[in-house]
Design an enzyme around this catalytic site. Sequence first.
Site, PDB file in Angstrom:
ATOM      1  N   ARG A  24     -11.540  -5.785 -41.934  1.00 43.06           N
ATOM      2  CA  ARG A  24     -10.276  -5.509 -42.638  1.00 43.06           C
ATOM      3  C   ARG A  24      -8.809  -5.926 -42.601  1.00 43.06           C
ATOM      4  O   ARG A  24      -8.024  -5.870 -43.608  1.00 43.06           O
ATOM      5  CB  ARG A  24     -11.283  -4.033 -43.339  1.00 43.06           C
ATOM      6  CG  ARG A  24     -10.788  -3.601 -44.947  1.00 43.06           C
ATOM      7  CD  ARG A  24      -9.266  -2.815 -44.675  1.00 43.06           C
ATOM      8  NE  ARG A  24      -9.142  -1.626 -43.810  1.00 43.06           N
ATOM      9  CZ  ARG A  24      -7.675  -0.879 -43.536  1.00 43.06           C
ATOM     10  NH1 ARG A  24      -7.208  -1.645 -43.729  1.00 43.06           N
ATOM     11  NH2 ARG A  24      -8.066  -0.444 -43.242  1.00 43.06           N
ATOM     12  N   ASP A  25      -8.133  -4.760 -41.533  1.00 45.61           N
ATOM     13  CA  ASP A  25      -7.278  -5.050 -42.114  1.00 45.61           C
ATOM     14  C   ASP A  25      -6.407  -6.135 -41.078  1.00 45.61           C
ATOM     15  O   ASP A  25      -5.625  -6.318 -41.506  1.00 45.61           O
ATOM     16  CB  ASP A  25      -6.870  -3.397 -40.883  1.00 45.61           C
ATOM     17  CG  ASP A  25      -5.264  -2.664 -40.492  1.00 45.61           C
ATOM     18  OD1 ASP A  25      -4.941  -3.241 -41.707  1.00 45.61           O
ATOM     19  OD2 ASP A  25      -5.175  -2.594 -39.576  1.00 45.61           O
ATOM     20  N   HIS A 219      -4.604   4.249 -33.729  1.00 42.14           N
ATOM     21  CA  HIS A 219      -4.900   2.805 -34.531  1.00 42.14           C
ATOM     22  C   HIS A 219      -3.130   2.200 -34.101  1.00 42.14           C
ATOM     23  O   HIS A 219      -2.663   2.908 -34.633  1.00 42.14           O
ATOM     24  CB  HIS A 219      -4.786   3.253 -36.111  1.00 42.14           C
ATOM     25  CG  HIS A 219      -5.329   1.904 -36.750  1.00 42.14           C
ATOM     26  ND1 HIS A 219      -5.899   1.863 -37.057  1.00 42.14           N
ATOM     27  CD2 HIS A 219      -4.239   0.876 -36.579  1.00 42.14           C
ATOM     28  CE1 HIS A 219      -6.082   0.173 -37.985  1.00 42.14           C
ATOM     29  NE2 HIS A 219      -4.385  -0.023 -37.380  1.00 42.14           N
ATOM     30  N   HIS A 221       0.185  -0.530 -33.643  1.00 42.71           N
ATOM     31  CA  HIS A 221       0.483  -2.029 -33.534  1.00 42.71           C
ATOM     32  C   HIS A 221       1.161  -2.105 -32.587  1.00 42.71           C
ATOM     33  O   HIS A 221       1.383  -1.786 -31.966  1.00 42.71           O
ATOM     34  CB  HIS A 221       0.702  -1.918 -35.046  1.00 42.71           C
ATOM     35  CG  HIS A 221       0.087  -1.810 -36.258  1.00 42.71           C
ATOM     36  ND1 HIS A 221      -0.150  -3.253 -37.855  1.00 42.71           N
ATOM     37  CD2 HIS A 221      -1.119  -1.332 -37.342  1.00 42.71           C
ATOM     38  CE1 HIS A 221      -1.602  -2.971 -38.357  1.00 42.71           C
ATOM     39  NE2 HIS A 221      -1.702  -1.431 -37.990  1.00 42.71           N
ATOM     40  N   CYS A 252       0.822  -4.703 -42.286  1.00 43.43           N
ATOM     41  CA  CYS A 252       1.145  -3.552 -43.027  1.00 43.43           C
ATOM     42  C   CYS A 252       1.926  -4.057 -44.422  1.00 43.43           C
ATOM     43  O   CYS A 252       3.000  -4.240 -43.748  1.00 43.43           O
ATOM     44  CB  CYS A 252       1.358  -1.999 -42.870  1.00 43.43           C
ATOM     45  SG  CYS A 252       1.248  -1.545 -44.085  1.00 43.43           S
ATOM     46  N   ASN A 261      -2.429  -5.450 -35.289  1.00 41.07           N
ATOM     47  CA  ASN A 261      -2.990  -4.806 -34.867  1.00 41.07           C
ATOM     48  C   ASN A 261      -2.948  -4.574 -32.976  1.00 41.07           C
ATOM     49  O   ASN A 261      -3.212  -6.155 -32.390  1.00 41.07           O
ATOM     50  CB  ASN A 261      -4.477  -4.066 -35.569  1.00 41.07           C
ATOM     51  CG  ASN A 261      -4.660  -4.036 -36.532  1.00 41.07           C
ATOM     52  OD1 ASN A 261      -4.351  -2.288 -37.137  1.00 41.07           O
ATOM     53  ND2 ASN A 261      -4.566  -5.101 -36.895  1.00 41.07           N
TER      54      ASN A 261
END
Length: 310
Positions: A24-25, A219, A221, A252, A261
């Site tokens: 997803r991300d 989470h 990055h 993002c 990430n």
Amino acid sequence: MTLPMTVPDPALPRRVQIYEVGPRDGLQNEAGIVPTEVKREFIERLVAAGLRTVEATSFVHPAWVPQLADAEKLVAQLTLSGPASLPVLVPNERGLDRALAAGVRHVAVFASATETFARKNLNSTLDSQFAMFEPVVVRAREAGLDVRAYVSMCFGDPWEGSVPVDQVVTTGKRLLDMGATQLSIGDTIGVGTPGHVATICDAFAGVGVGVGSGELAMHFHDTYGQALSNALAAIQNGIVCLDASAGGLGGCPYAESATGNLATEDLVWMLTGLGIEHGVDLQSLVDTSVWMAGVLGKEPASAVVRALRS
């Protein structure tokens, strides 16, 4: 020769849950559209490698994130009753309706810790965003679903700069009080440092959030190369759930300075060296990320993938 050598630290948790966000991300930030069948194979390979939470997609309007426009088609091809939880992101009640119709059992909402990002990403304000999320969380919980709440821009904002820790805690606590079962604190643009991580963990613990129970996740990055050191700081401060992305995929779309990430393989290597259980077969995961990098036509961001690829 087996590496890394395991040197346990009895002060650290025995097990850490990896919340895989690559499908997803990671894929939502790719310029091209990845075929549904490739996404399905990606998820299946991640599950086969031992990951037990793999965020599959987002039921967002296709005009917002065209890379995930095939959410229904993808979910219909997945085994939702298999060994892994396959959460989906839902931005609003319409997204929840679609997720419920698809039969998913785990959803996530995406909030902001700052005013500017709330306006740019959610078309809302820092305060009014909660009115949008509350019916989603309440309805999902009434339907028996687990609900994760992400909070973005917790360590810094590209428009506002530093973000007050109490503002992050207030935002997160409101989402938990609303009924969210887990809160993921996001360093969306990758500016956090270990001391900052410790401060946020302490602040949440101070208002009764279960830092060591899995109620709080992190989470990270890797914009400034700090993701892995921040992950270690989180574990040292009791965090037992960390988000990561296979191969370091991600970024993002609403924050141009954000890079990938925390790479799942890099996290697995570190956890293995610390003697912390994670359940992941590293070589299988590396092979999966090498395969996906080939599909995308790019070099893997993960240092461990580059070191171990065949």
